[in-house]
Design a protein around this motif. Sequence first.
Motif, PDB file in Angstrom:
ATOM      1  N   PHE A   1      32.090  31.294  44.931  1.00 36.43           N
ATOM      2  CA  PHE A   1      33.105  31.797  45.866  1.00 36.43           C
ATOM      3  C   PHE A   1      34.503  31.399  45.397  1.00 36.43           C
ATOM      4  N   LYS A   2      34.662  30.131  44.998  1.00 35.07           N
ATOM      5  CA  LYS A   2      35.972  29.654  44.519  1.00 35.07           C
ATOM      6  C   LYS A   2      36.418  30.435  43.278  1.00 35.07           C
ATOM      7  N   ALA A   3      35.470  30.697  42.389  1.00 35.23           N
ATOM      8  CA  ALA A   3      35.795  31.445  41.177  1.00 35.23           C
ATOM      9  C   ALA A   3      36.217  32.872  41.535  1.00 35.23           C
ATOM     10  N   ALA A   4      35.525  33.467  42.510  1.00 37.72           N
ATOM     11  CA  ALA A   4      35.852  34.841  42.918  1.00 37.72           C
ATOM     12  C   ALA A   4      37.268  34.908  43.492  1.00 37.72           C
ATOM     13  N   LEU A   5      37.653  33.861  44.224  1.00 41.05           N
ATOM     14  CA  LEU A   5      39.002  33.838  44.817  1.00 41.05           C
ATOM     15  C   LEU A   5      40.088  33.919  43.743  1.00 41.05           C
ATOM     16  N   GLN A   6      39.790  33.361  42.582  1.00 34.98           N
ATOM     17  CA  GLN A   6      40.768  33.341  41.492  1.00 34.98           C
ATOM     18  C   GLN A   6      40.995  34.725  40.887  1.00 34.98           C
ATOM     19  N   SER A   7      39.945  35.563  40.934  1.00 34.74           N
ATOM     20  CA  SER A   7      40.048  36.812  40.175  1.00 34.74           C
ATOM     21  C   SER A   7      40.123  38.062  41.049  1.00 34.74           C
ATOM     22  N   THR A   8      40.018  37.884  42.355  1.00 38.00           N
ATOM     23  CA  THR A   8      39.959  39.069  43.216  1.00 38.00           C
ATOM     24  C   THR A   8      41.344  39.730  43.365  1.00 38.00           C
ATOM     25  N   PRO A   9      41.376  41.054  43.485  1.00 32.58           N
ATOM     26  CA  PRO A   9      42.669  41.717  43.704  1.00 32.58           C
ATOM     27  C   PRO A   9      43.270  41.310  45.058  1.00 32.58           C
ATOM     28  N   LYS A  10      44.590  41.354  45.140  1.00 33.10           N
ATOM     29  CA  LYS A  10      45.322  40.912  46.344  1.00 33.10           C
ATOM     30  C   LYS A  10      44.818  41.602  47.605  1.00 33.10           C
ATOM     31  N   GLU A  11      44.519  42.896  47.478  1.00 32.44           N
ATOM     32  CA  GLU A  11      44.126  43.666  48.657  1.00 32.44           C
ATOM     33  C   GLU A  11      42.815  43.126  49.255  1.00 32.44           C
ATOM     34  N   ARG A  12      41.871  42.827  48.399  1.00 36.73           N
ATOM     35  CA  ARG A  12      40.595  42.289  48.883  1.00 36.73           C
ATOM     36  C   ARG A  12      40.797  40.896  49.480  1.00 36.73           C
ATOM     37  N   LEU A  13      41.651  40.125  48.829  1.00 32.59           N
ATOM     38  CA  LEU A  13      41.943  38.780  49.308  1.00 32.59           C
ATOM     39  C   LEU A  13      42.506  38.848  50.726  1.00 32.59           C
ATOM     40  N   TYR A  14      43.405  39.785  50.933  1.00 35.15           N
ATOM     41  CA  TYR A  14      44.045  39.962  52.233  1.00 35.15           C
ATOM     42  C   TYR A  14      43.009  40.354  53.291  1.00 35.15           C
ATOM     43  N   LYS A  15      42.170  41.319  52.931  1.00 34.17           N
ATOM     44  CA  LYS A  15      41.173  41.800  53.900  1.00 34.17           C
ATOM     45  C   LYS A  15      40.148  40.726  54.262  1.00 34.17           C
ATOM     46  N   ALA A  16      39.940  39.784  53.340  1.00 28.62           N
ATOM     47  CA  ALA A  16      38.900  38.777  53.563  1.00 28.62           C
ATOM     48  C   ALA A  16      39.463  37.468  54.123  1.00 28.62           C
ATOM     49  N   LYS A  17      40.770  37.398  54.295  1.00 30.19           N
ATOM     50  CA  LYS A  17      41.472  36.146  54.610  1.00 30.19           C
ATOM     51  C   LYS A  17      40.828  35.324  55.735  1.00 30.19           C
ATOM     52  N   LEU A  18      40.571  35.988  56.853  1.00 24.76           N
ATOM     53  CA  LEU A  18      40.015  35.318  58.029  1.00 24.76           C
ATOM     54  C   LEU A  18      38.698  34.622  57.696  1.00 24.76           C
ATOM     55  N   TYR A  19      37.914  35.296  56.869  1.00 21.84           N
ATOM     56  CA  TYR A  19      36.557  34.812  56.560  1.00 21.84           C
ATOM     57  C   TYR A  19      36.604  33.718  55.506  1.00 21.84           C
ATOM     58  N   ILE A  20      37.591  33.811  54.648  1.00 24.53           N
ATOM     59  CA  ILE A  20      37.793  32.748  53.650  1.00 24.53           C
ATOM     60  C   ILE A  20      38.095  31.438  54.391  1.00 24.53           C
ATOM     61  N   ASP A  21      38.897  31.540  55.450  1.00 25.59           N
ATOM     62  CA  ASP A  21      39.208  30.353  56.255  1.00 25.59           C
ATOM     63  C   ASP A  21      37.958  29.801  56.940  1.00 25.59           C
ATOM     64  N   CYS A  22      37.091  30.684  57.411  1.00 25.55           N
ATOM     65  CA  CYS A  22      35.836  30.219  58.047  1.00 25.55           C
ATOM     66  C   CYS A  22      35.027  29.392  57.066  1.00 25.55           C
ATOM     67  N   VAL A  23      34.980  29.842  55.814  1.00 22.36           N
ATOM     68  CA  VAL A  23      34.203  29.123  54.795  1.00 22.36           C
ATOM     69  C   VAL A  23      34.752  27.710  54.638  1.00 22.36           C
ATOM     70  N   THR A  24      36.066  27.609  54.537  1.00 26.82           N
ATOM     71  CA  THR A  24      36.693  26.304  54.347  1.00 26.82           C
ATOM     72  C   THR A  24      36.380  25.376  55.528  1.00 26.82           C
TER      73      THR A  24
END
Length: 334
Positions: free
Chosen positions: A145-168
């Motif tokens: 997951f951490k590796a994916a965060l490094q390479s994902t396009p900005k748009e996907r990162l934005y759409k997933a933001k809420l869920y990325i926080d849940c993981v943390t």
Amino acid sequence: MASGHINDTYLIKTKEKPYFVLQRINHGVFKNVPGLITNKVSVSLHIRKKMAHLSEKELKGRVLSFLLTTNDDSFYHKDSDGNYWNMMIYIDNSVTFEMVNNEEVAYEGGKLFGDFLNQTSDFDVSKLVEVIPKFHDMSFRYSQFKAALQSTPKERLYKAKLYIDCVTDLKEEMHILQNLKESGEIKLRTTHNDTKISNALFTKNNKGLCVIDTDTVMPGIIHYDFGDAIRTICNTAAEDEINLDLVEFNATYYMAYTKGFLEHMKSSITPLELKHLPLAAKTMIFIMALRFLTDYLNGDVYYKTKYPEHNLDRAKNQFKLLQSLSQQLSKIQN
Ligand code: GN1
Ligand code: MG
């Protein structure tokens, strides 16, 4: 036929019964297909011995029977395209559930998966190949997951933001089971590792018949199997339902599943394993959410998807389920 996200499965209808199930194993995902086949064939033979009191005909409906090729191998490998095929007898007069709508199915599912673990509790785990190394290993999934965060396009990162926080937020708690496994406090057993309810066959009267899709059988802890079954049985909607109002955790089914599970596991479950069953449910829902989210961030390279945001929708669904479970956790623990 079937609805797997990884392999391709075909029903072969013949003039006379039995019918057969032909499967092409995804050798991109499973790096050691011969090892995978050896795992599942030997585990089936082990279970078969435990059911020796049944007739040959009954056995064919209760445990997977794999066919041999003309060379006496359990699989056929075509060098030109690298494909591996294996075939088993189709278990007739059976039904599967993508979702559970009644308590009896939850209870019977518990008995069935409990029985699978019980019957394999004396199988020598050191004989099993780890078909997907670190399959349910939280640190491994987290590092992907951490590796994916490094390479994902900005748009996907934005759409997933809420869920990325849940993981943390949940990261630490979600490592408890893995730590207990690594310290040896919870022992390794033969586990199925993909106990979603659609991997259980039932009679038309809702009685549990047979556990299927044993491709991921390998060493694991019972919490993987308990938790993944609960993840699918207790979701009031499908795994990819997009209307999240429909996604709730059904605590009644949790109780029914656990009752059936413990009836068949009570002789081999330890107090520590028992204590952590509710956490297992939470952990397995989380790990699937994390894997779907990671695949979304990676541009959908692992799971089969039907539309561009399918993986994100699956992740959202699992996080909603997790939230609903968390709200009911004290009730469940009691
Ligand atoms: C995959 O291919 P299928 O549907 O049996 C996945 C499981 C997930 C499941 C989610 C090898 O199983 O871990 O729980 O999707 N299997 C593999 O539905 O990754
Ligand atoms: Mg599977």
